[in-house]
Design a protein around this motif. Structure first.
Motif, mmCIF file in Angstrom:
data_model
loop_
_atom_site.group_PDB
_atom_site.id
_atom_site.type_symbol
_atom_site.label_atom_id
_atom_site.label_comp_id
_atom_site.label_asym_id
_atom_site.label_seq_id
_atom_site.Cartn_x
_atom_site.Cartn_y
_atom_site.Cartn_z
ATOM 1 N N GLY A 1 4.065 58.898 8.544
ATOM 2 C CA GLY A 1 3.185 58.961 9.708
ATOM 3 C C GLY A 1 3.268 57.693 10.528
ATOM 4 O O GLY A 1 4.308 57.023 10.565
ATOM 5 N N ASP A 2 2.155 57.331 11.148
ATOM 6 C CA ASP A 2 2.184 56.177 12.054
ATOM 7 C C ASP A 2 2.006 54.839 11.327
ATOM 8 O O ASP A 2 2.038 53.781 11.945
ATOM 9 N N ARG A 3 1.793 54.879 10.012
ATOM 10 C CA ARG A 3 1.736 53.683 9.153
ATOM 11 C C ARG A 3 0.614 52.716 9.528
ATOM 12 O O ARG A 3 0.731 51.509 9.309
ATOM 13 N N THR A 4 -0.482 53.252 10.048
ATOM 14 C CA THR A 4 -1.567 52.382 10.510
ATOM 15 C C THR A 4 -2.780 52.396 9.578
ATOM 16 O O THR A 4 -3.820 51.837 9.926
ATOM 17 N N THR A 5 -2.666 53.048 8.430
ATOM 18 C CA THR A 5 -3.817 53.170 7.527
ATOM 19 C C THR A 5 -3.455 52.706 6.121
ATOM 20 O O THR A 5 -2.307 52.829 5.693
ATOM 21 N N PHE B 1 -7.016 65.725 5.652
ATOM 22 C CA PHE B 1 -6.299 65.781 6.927
ATOM 23 C C PHE B 1 -7.242 65.540 8.106
ATOM 24 O O PHE B 1 -6.862 64.883 9.090
ATOM 25 N N LEU B 2 -8.464 66.044 8.026
ATOM 26 C CA LEU B 2 -9.446 65.776 9.084
ATOM 27 C C LEU B 2 -9.736 64.279 9.201
ATOM 28 O O LEU B 2 -9.851 63.743 10.308
ATOM 29 N N LEU B 3 -9.857 63.620 8.048
ATOM 30 C CA LEU B 3 -10.111 62.177 8.081
ATOM 31 C C LEU B 3 -8.902 61.431 8.647
ATOM 32 O O LEU B 3 -9.066 60.499 9.445
ATOM 33 N N LEU B 4 -7.698 61.848 8.273
ATOM 34 C CA LEU B 4 -6.501 61.220 8.838
ATOM 35 C C LEU B 4 -6.475 61.397 10.358
ATOM 36 O O LEU B 4 -6.152 60.455 11.092
ATOM 37 N N GLU B 5 -6.821 62.580 10.828
ATOM 38 C CA GLU B 5 -6.861 62.825 12.270
ATOM 39 C C GLU B 5 -7.873 61.894 12.944
ATOM 40 O O GLU B 5 -7.592 61.322 14.005
ATOM 41 N N LYS B 6 -9.049 61.721 12.338
ATOM 42 C CA LYS B 6 -10.067 60.826 12.896
ATOM 43 C C LYS B 6 -9.571 59.380 12.945
ATOM 44 O O LYS B 6 -9.887 58.640 13.865
ATOM 45 N N MET B 7 -8.800 58.975 11.940
ATOM 46 C CA MET B 7 -8.353 57.592 11.853
ATOM 47 C C MET B 7 -7.099 57.311 12.676
ATOM 48 O O MET B 7 -6.807 56.156 12.975
ATOM 49 N N PHE C 1 -3.035 59.810 2.763
ATOM 50 C CA PHE C 1 -2.924 58.481 3.372
ATOM 51 C C PHE C 1 -1.687 57.733 2.871
ATOM 52 O O PHE C 1 -1.134 56.898 3.589
ATOM 53 N N GLY C 2 -1.232 58.048 1.674
ATOM 54 C CA GLY C 2 0.033 57.504 1.192
ATOM 55 C C GLY C 2 1.197 58.014 2.019
ATOM 56 O O GLY C 2 2.078 57.235 2.433
ATOM 57 N N LYS D 1 -8.514 50.525 7.309
ATOM 58 C CA LYS D 1 -8.692 50.637 5.857
ATOM 59 C C LYS D 1 -9.724 51.703 5.514
ATOM 60 O O LYS D 1 -10.816 51.725 6.085
ATOM 61 N N ILE D 2 -9.355 52.553 4.562
ATOM 62 C CA ILE D 2 -10.244 53.601 4.082
ATOM 63 C C ILE D 2 -10.710 53.231 2.691
ATOM 64 O O ILE D 2 -9.902 52.893 1.820
ATOM 65 N N LEU D 3 -12.007 53.285 2.478
ATOM 66 C CA LEU D 3 -12.609 53.016 1.174
ATOM 67 C C LEU D 3 -12.758 54.335 0.427
ATOM 68 O O LEU D 3 -13.501 55.215 0.865
#
Length: 196
Positions: free
Chosen positions: A31-35, A173-179, A24-25, A3-5
């Motif tokens: 994508g991998d649907r994990t967020t 995109f950087l945050l998505l990569e980290k997550m 993230f949507g 979960k991202i706040l």
């Protein structure tokens, strides 16, 4: 599910928030649907820049920070009242909590000033709005940050700061990569129509 706040201050810039909701949507469908991403504010309705208003999904007082794995903060405008919330102790304490847990914090443009104001960037590297003759980078330096004045985006351990609205999508995109992973981020980016 990670979960991202998405922490919204009154007077935030809608574009800078929308990149997180979009990236993230798209990850939920392509994508991998994990967020999942939850928008959170300190007021039932928030004013955005340029005449928009926003109803966040949750109020800060309604959530448990322990539920979240990362923090995203869009910038805003002083003229729209951004710093009233962004420099509020309740807002700053959220930033401190994520840093203490070594969880990712991604901030765009002047949201980086809130990160600096919280104290978590003291003696660390960062950047903020860098337009010519603008005082924001000087303000950040006065808060104890080692400002990389010519960098678009600066990463220091768990914290991402950036220099303008232009960097917004790259930060998301950087945050998505980290997550998730680089492979997943590139897949989402490609599905959204960007060159990879």
């Amino acid at each position: 599910m990670k979960k991202i706040l998405l922490l919204l201050a009154d007077g935030f810039e809608s574009y800078e928030a929308s990149v997180f909701t979009d990236v993230f949507g798209w990850n939920l469908f392509e994508g991998d649907r994990t967020t999942s991403l939850v928008s959170v504010g300190m007021h039932p309705t928030l004013a955005c820049t340029w005449g928009y208003s926003c109803i966040p999904m949750k109020q800060l007082k309604e959530i448990q920070l322990e539920e979240f794995d990362a923090l995203a903060i869009p910038g805003g405008f002083e003229e729209a009242g951004f710093y009233k919330d962004a420099f509020n102790e309740e807002f700053l304490s959220v930033i401190r909590w994520f840093d203490q847990k070594n969880k990712p914090i991604a901030s765009i443009c002047v949201a980086s000033l809130a990160v600096a104001k919280s104290g978590v960037l003291k003696d660390r590297f960062g950047t903020t709005y860098r337009f010519k003759n603008n005082p924001r980078q000087d303000q950040m330096e006065e808060m104890g940050v080692k400002v990389k004045r010519e960098e678009r985006i600066v990463k220091d351990r768990n914290i991402i700061t950036s220099s303008s609205p232009e960097t917004s999508l790259d930060v998301a995109f950087l945050l998505l990569e980290k997550m998730t992973s680089r492979e997943n981020m590139l897949k989402v980016k490609e599905r959204m129509g960007f060159s990879v």
